[in-house]
Motif scaffolding. Sequence first.
Motif, PDB file in Angstrom:
ATOM      1  N   LEU A 144       0.830  -1.209   0.000  1.00 46.46           N
ATOM      2  CA  LEU A 144       0.000   0.000   0.000  1.00 46.46           C
ATOM      3  C   LEU A 144       0.861   1.255   0.000  1.00 46.46           C
ATOM      4  N   ALA A 145       1.983   1.214   0.707  1.00 48.33           N
ATOM      5  CA  ALA A 145       2.876   2.374   0.717  1.00 48.33           C
ATOM      6  C   ALA A 145       3.327   2.699  -0.700  1.00 48.33           C
ATOM      7  N   ARG A 146       3.650   1.662  -1.443  1.00 45.39           N
ATOM      8  CA  ARG A 146       4.146   1.879  -2.808  1.00 45.39           C
ATOM      9  C   ARG A 146       3.011   2.185  -3.781  1.00 45.39           C
ATOM     10  N   ALA A 147       2.072   1.269  -3.858  1.00 47.11           N
ATOM     11  CA  ALA A 147       1.043   1.386  -4.898  1.00 47.11           C
ATOM     12  C   ALA A 147       0.183   2.626  -4.714  1.00 47.11           C
ATOM     13  N   VAL A 148      -0.148   2.962  -3.475  1.00 45.02           N
ATOM     14  CA  VAL A 148      -1.094   4.048  -3.225  1.00 45.02           C
ATOM     15  C   VAL A 148      -0.403   5.338  -2.794  1.00 45.02           C
ATOM     16  N   ARG A 149       0.543   5.216  -1.866  1.00 41.86           N
ATOM     17  CA  ARG A 149       1.164   6.422  -1.317  1.00 41.86           C
ATOM     18  C   ARG A 149       2.391   6.870  -2.107  1.00 41.86           C
ATOM     19  N   GLY A 150       2.930   5.982  -2.910  1.00 37.45           N
ATOM     20  CA  GLY A 150       4.070   6.352  -3.742  1.00 37.45           C
ATOM     21  C   GLY A 150       5.391   6.399  -3.004  1.00 37.45           C
ATOM     22  N   ARG A 193      13.543  -5.755  -0.645  1.00 33.63           N
ATOM     23  CA  ARG A 193      14.886  -5.543  -1.171  1.00 33.63           C
ATOM     24  C   ARG A 193      14.904  -5.193  -2.664  1.00 33.63           C
ATOM     25  N   ALA A 194      14.446  -6.144  -3.494  1.00 33.40           N
ATOM     26  CA  ALA A 194      14.527  -5.956  -4.952  1.00 33.40           C
ATOM     27  C   ALA A 194      13.183  -6.270  -5.586  1.00 33.40           C
ATOM     28  N   PRO A 195      12.247  -5.335  -5.527  1.00 32.90           N
ATOM     29  CA  PRO A 195      10.896  -5.598  -6.042  1.00 32.90           C
ATOM     30  C   PRO A 195      10.902  -5.943  -7.522  1.00 32.90           C
ATOM     31  N   ARG A 196      10.103  -6.956  -7.876  1.00 33.07           N
ATOM     32  CA  ARG A 196      10.028  -7.414  -9.262  1.00 33.07           C
ATOM     33  C   ARG A 196       8.874  -6.716  -9.977  1.00 33.07           C
ATOM     34  N   ALA A 207       1.810   4.009  -7.731  1.00 35.73           N
ATOM     35  CA  ALA A 207       2.258   5.401  -7.567  1.00 35.73           C
ATOM     36  C   ALA A 207       3.776   5.506  -7.426  1.00 35.73           C
ATOM     37  N   TRP A 208       4.358   4.549  -6.718  1.00 34.68           N
ATOM     38  CA  TRP A 208       5.807   4.597  -6.500  1.00 34.68           C
ATOM     39  C   TRP A 208       6.570   4.372  -7.801  1.00 34.68           C
ATOM     40  N   ARG A 209       6.138   3.380  -8.578  1.00 33.93           N
ATOM     41  CA  ARG A 209       6.806   3.090  -9.839  1.00 33.93           C
ATOM     42  C   ARG A 209       6.592   4.231 -10.831  1.00 33.93           C
ATOM     43  N   LEU A 210       5.386   4.768 -10.883  1.00 36.38           N
ATOM     44  CA  LEU A 210       5.085   5.862 -11.806  1.00 36.38           C
ATOM     45  C   LEU A 210       5.912   7.105 -11.471  1.00 36.38           C
ATOM     46  N   ALA A 211       6.298   7.211 -10.194  1.00 34.05           N
ATOM     47  CA  ALA A 211       7.120   8.360  -9.775  1.00 34.05           C
ATOM     48  C   ALA A 211       8.605   8.097  -9.992  1.00 34.05           C
ATOM     49  N   GLY A 212       8.928   6.951 -10.583  1.00 31.70           N
ATOM     50  CA  GLY A 212      10.334   6.646 -10.837  1.00 31.70           C
ATOM     51  C   GLY A 212      11.018   5.926  -9.699  1.00 31.70           C
TER      52      GLY A 212
END
Length: 291
Positions: A144-150, A193-196, A207-212
């Motif tokens: 959720l931190a990554r996908a939603v909060r970025g 560690r190393a998200p796929r 959101a996190w991936r879209l933000a680079g």
Amino acid sequence: MAGALREAIVDWYGVAARDLPWRRAGVGAWGVLVSEIMLQQTPVARVLPVWEDWMERWPTPAALADEPPGEAVRHWGRLGYPRRALNLHACARAITDDHDGKVPSTYDELRRLPGIGDYTAAAVASFAYGGSHAVLDTNVRRVLARAVRGEEFPPKATTAAERTLAESLIPEVDAPRWAVAVMELGALVCTARAPRCADCPVAGECAWRLAGRPAYDGPARRGQTYAGTDRQCRGRLLAVLREAHGPVPKPALDAVWSDAVQRERALDGLVADGLAEPLADGTYRLPGTVI
DNA sequence: GATGCGTGGGA
DNA sequence: TTCCCAAGCAT
């Protein structure tokens, strides 16, 4: 849009889920409860053989409740945090004494059992009984931190905002399926560690991936050496008691840790925690064990 | 809210 | 090798 996120993750789970024994049909609430306590801060790969042995040995809460607590500690093996073995044993006795031998089904009843906190109560109520709860573990918090909060990582402690978000995502239909699916995504794809990201079903809307994939910029998350700590000393001492076939003479404990002051402190701690028992003749054993 | 509590494997 | 961390909980 939250619906699309959920659907993509649940669909992914349908094809990517691991075949874990405690997820199989026919495993009751006891098996689920045992797995959840064993999995607290412990990787699946190390839990698997211990869970199998435990469930064969003690297929019901009553079977475990009939044993002295030290037998639970012995068969916990090297899973770590052995107080969890005592907690599970105390759960078995409470279930036998207060719940007619049946693992309780509500969050509130589960939450009152020893060693069962918010996560484990929500998980058992969901996975064993089909309940609808926010199952907020470290995997879900990271997803959720990554996908939603970025953000790359969630805060150190769970916040009210995280809980509100998790609760807002609970589907009206089949909440447990969503809960296990998003946990699995965090465990297999959205790893610390190393998200796929290439294998992620929601990469396109993360959101996190879209933000680079910006690096975490919060406070340092770690820092804790283990060598030389009381924890390591306690582990060494308890390993001796676990592997012994009878009461252990004090010199056998002295042999595994050279610092006498620390060793005595650690041993006193084990006794205070109910993980070791001093006998009148100066020997030590796992609590209540006979052999 | 910060700490203490085990252990072993992967990066 | 060293560091990180893995389905947390209780105090």
